[in-house]
Design an enzyme around this catalytic site. Sequence first.
Site, PDB file in Angstrom:
ATOM      1  N   ASP A  20       0.842  -1.203   0.000  1.00 40.74           N
ATOM      2  CA  ASP A  20       0.000   0.000   0.000  1.00 40.74           C
ATOM      3  C   ASP A  20       0.877   1.254   0.000  1.00 40.74           C
ATOM      4  O   ASP A  20       0.365   2.382  -0.050  1.00 40.74           O
ATOM      5  CB  ASP A  20      -1.014  -0.011   1.150  1.00 40.74           C
ATOM      6  CG  ASP A  20      -0.372   0.013   2.517  1.00 40.74           C
ATOM      7  OD1 ASP A  20       0.865  -0.103   2.601  1.00 40.74           O
ATOM      8  OD2 ASP A  20      -1.108   0.152   3.518  1.00 40.74           O
ATOM      9  N   SER A  21       2.207   1.059  -0.018  1.00 39.07           N
ATOM     10  CA  SER A  21       3.122   2.181  -0.256  1.00 39.07           C
ATOM     11  C   SER A  21       2.813   2.838  -1.602  1.00 39.07           C
ATOM     12  O   SER A  21       3.277   3.948  -1.871  1.00 39.07           O
ATOM     13  CB  SER A  21       4.581   1.692  -0.233  1.00 39.07           C
ATOM     14  OG  SER A  21       4.746   0.561  -1.070  1.00 39.07           O
ATOM     15  N   ASP A  43      -0.945  -6.230   0.017  1.00 40.51           N
ATOM     16  CA  ASP A  43      -1.245  -5.571   1.294  1.00 40.51           C
ATOM     17  C   ASP A  43      -2.743  -5.378   1.469  1.00 40.51           C
ATOM     18  O   ASP A  43      -3.425  -4.880   0.564  1.00 40.51           O
ATOM     19  CB  ASP A  43      -0.621  -4.162   1.277  1.00 40.51           C
ATOM     20  CG  ASP A  43       0.536  -4.030   2.238  1.00 40.51           C
ATOM     21  OD1 ASP A  43       0.655  -4.838   3.175  1.00 40.51           O
ATOM     22  OD2 ASP A  43       1.339  -3.101   2.023  1.00 40.51           O
ATOM     23  N   LYS A  82      -0.655  -9.426   3.171  1.00 42.58           N
ATOM     24  CA  LYS A  82       0.101  -8.884   4.307  1.00 42.58           C
ATOM     25  C   LYS A  82      -0.824  -7.944   5.079  1.00 42.58           C
ATOM     26  O   LYS A  82      -1.636  -7.229   4.470  1.00 42.58           O
ATOM     27  CB  LYS A  82       1.345  -8.124   3.829  1.00 42.58           C
ATOM     28  CG  LYS A  82       2.123  -7.489   4.997  1.00 42.58           C
ATOM     29  CD  LYS A  82       3.484  -7.008   4.576  1.00 42.58           C
ATOM     30  CE  LYS A  82       3.499  -5.648   3.905  1.00 42.58           C
ATOM     31  NZ  LYS A  82       2.958  -4.537   4.727  1.00 42.58           N
ATOM     32  N   GLU A 115      -0.866  -5.353   8.859  1.00 45.71           N
ATOM     33  CA  GLU A 115      -0.052  -4.732   9.906  1.00 45.71           C
ATOM     34  C   GLU A 115      -0.585  -5.084  11.297  1.00 45.71           C
ATOM     35  O   GLU A 115      -1.778  -5.297  11.476  1.00 45.71           O
ATOM     36  CB  GLU A 115      -0.032  -3.213   9.721  1.00 45.71           C
ATOM     37  CG  GLU A 115       0.609  -2.794   8.411  1.00 45.71           C
ATOM     38  CD  GLU A 115       0.704  -1.278   8.248  1.00 45.71           C
ATOM     39  OE1 GLU A 115       0.338  -0.530   9.179  1.00 45.71           O
ATOM     40  OE2 GLU A 115       1.146  -0.845   7.159  1.00 45.71           O
ATOM     41  N   GLU A 145       9.752  -3.317  10.282  1.00 44.54           N
ATOM     42  CA  GLU A 145      10.035  -2.022   9.648  1.00 44.54           C
ATOM     43  C   GLU A 145      10.586  -1.026  10.663  1.00 44.54           C
ATOM     44  O   GLU A 145       9.986  -0.815  11.739  1.00 44.54           O
ATOM     45  CB  GLU A 145       8.753  -1.461   8.996  1.00 44.54           C
ATOM     46  CG  GLU A 145       9.004  -0.104   8.327  1.00 44.54           C
ATOM     47  CD  GLU A 145       7.948   0.320   7.328  1.00 44.54           C
ATOM     48  OE1 GLU A 145       7.034  -0.472   7.031  1.00 44.54           O
ATOM     49  OE2 GLU A 145       8.056   1.465   6.837  1.00 44.54           O
TER      50      GLU A 145
HETATM   51  O1  KIV Z   1       3.552  -1.012   1.621  1.00 43.04           O
HETATM   52  C1  KIV Z   1       4.706  -1.435   1.537  1.00 43.04           C
HETATM   53  O2  KIV Z   1       5.387  -1.273   0.523  1.00 43.04           O
HETATM   54  C2  KIV Z   1       5.263  -2.119   2.683  1.00 43.04           C
HETATM   55  C3  KIV Z   1       6.740  -2.323   2.697  1.00 43.04           C
HETATM   56  C4  KIV Z   1       7.416  -1.050   2.987  1.00 43.04           C
HETATM   57  C5  KIV Z   1       7.141  -3.415   3.631  1.00 43.04           C
HETATM   58  O3  KIV Z   1       4.567  -2.453   3.591  1.00 43.04           O
END
Ligand code: KIV
Length: 266
Positions: free
Chosen positions: A49-50, A88, A118, A120, A183
């Site tokens: 989600d970056s 994510d 993934k 958090e 992280e």
């Molecule tokens: O969203 C993302 O790219 C991430 C990485 C920085 C691990 O969670």
Amino acid sequence: MAPKDAPVTPLDFARWKQQGRKIAVLTAYDFPTARLLDSAGVDCLLVGDSLGTVVQGHDTTLRVTLEQMVYHAELVSRAVKRALVVADLPFGSYQASPTQALASATRFLKETLCQAVKLEGGRRSSATIHTLVEAGIPVMGHVGLTPQSVRRLGGFKVQRNGDEIVDDARAVAEAGAFAIVLECVPSDIAARVTAELHIPTIGIGAGPHCDGQVLVAHDMLGLFEDFHPKFVRRYASIGEQIRKAAVEYVADVTAGRFPNDAESFH
Ligand code: KIV
């Protein structure tokens, strides 16, 4: 397909941890980039989600929607032959309940070719991780700096509470995750977590002792130039190359040098 080209699965992550073989992870958000990174031998592509910051230009990841993540996960996973593709779960798509998380995660596996999700959070997310894993969905955890909690954390800061991080990582592993992102945590804390857990740790700003490393592709390629965190090693300056190419193109068009005869139909 030759054994070395066999698609990566979460079982490979477990084996690589036992063998001490480090795991290389990068983010990807689109088809051509995913194809390039996969063909370069990256083990795992994270549709992070970056993308909220490096693709959409927001200050945080909070505005990314599930719909957008599914769209990007579909592009990336269709491009990939070998890497494990992990998507994510964005902010607001899993925090309400394990049931909400299961509905969101199911979309990735039904509507895209990605193999894992993934999310958090440590202890606060352990029931959710357990529910997804029980439903057959591989989960990568994420503790330390969790960007979706940036408002509560008061900014993107290094997380230094070792006991909290260890307890959170332990909860993620016990809930059944196959790997965990650490992280922005000091190297010694990451080493402690890596030694204790039976699942691989994937570090970003977490030093050299993790079982694997992840970087945001736009950062390591020099495509996103707005800021340069200490933990990012720049392997290319794609931003500079794009700017230079565009400057030359503008000069050629305005001077009448493009297109030439060979570039025209007759
Ligand atoms: O969203 C993302 O790219 C991430 C990485 C920085 C691990 O969670």
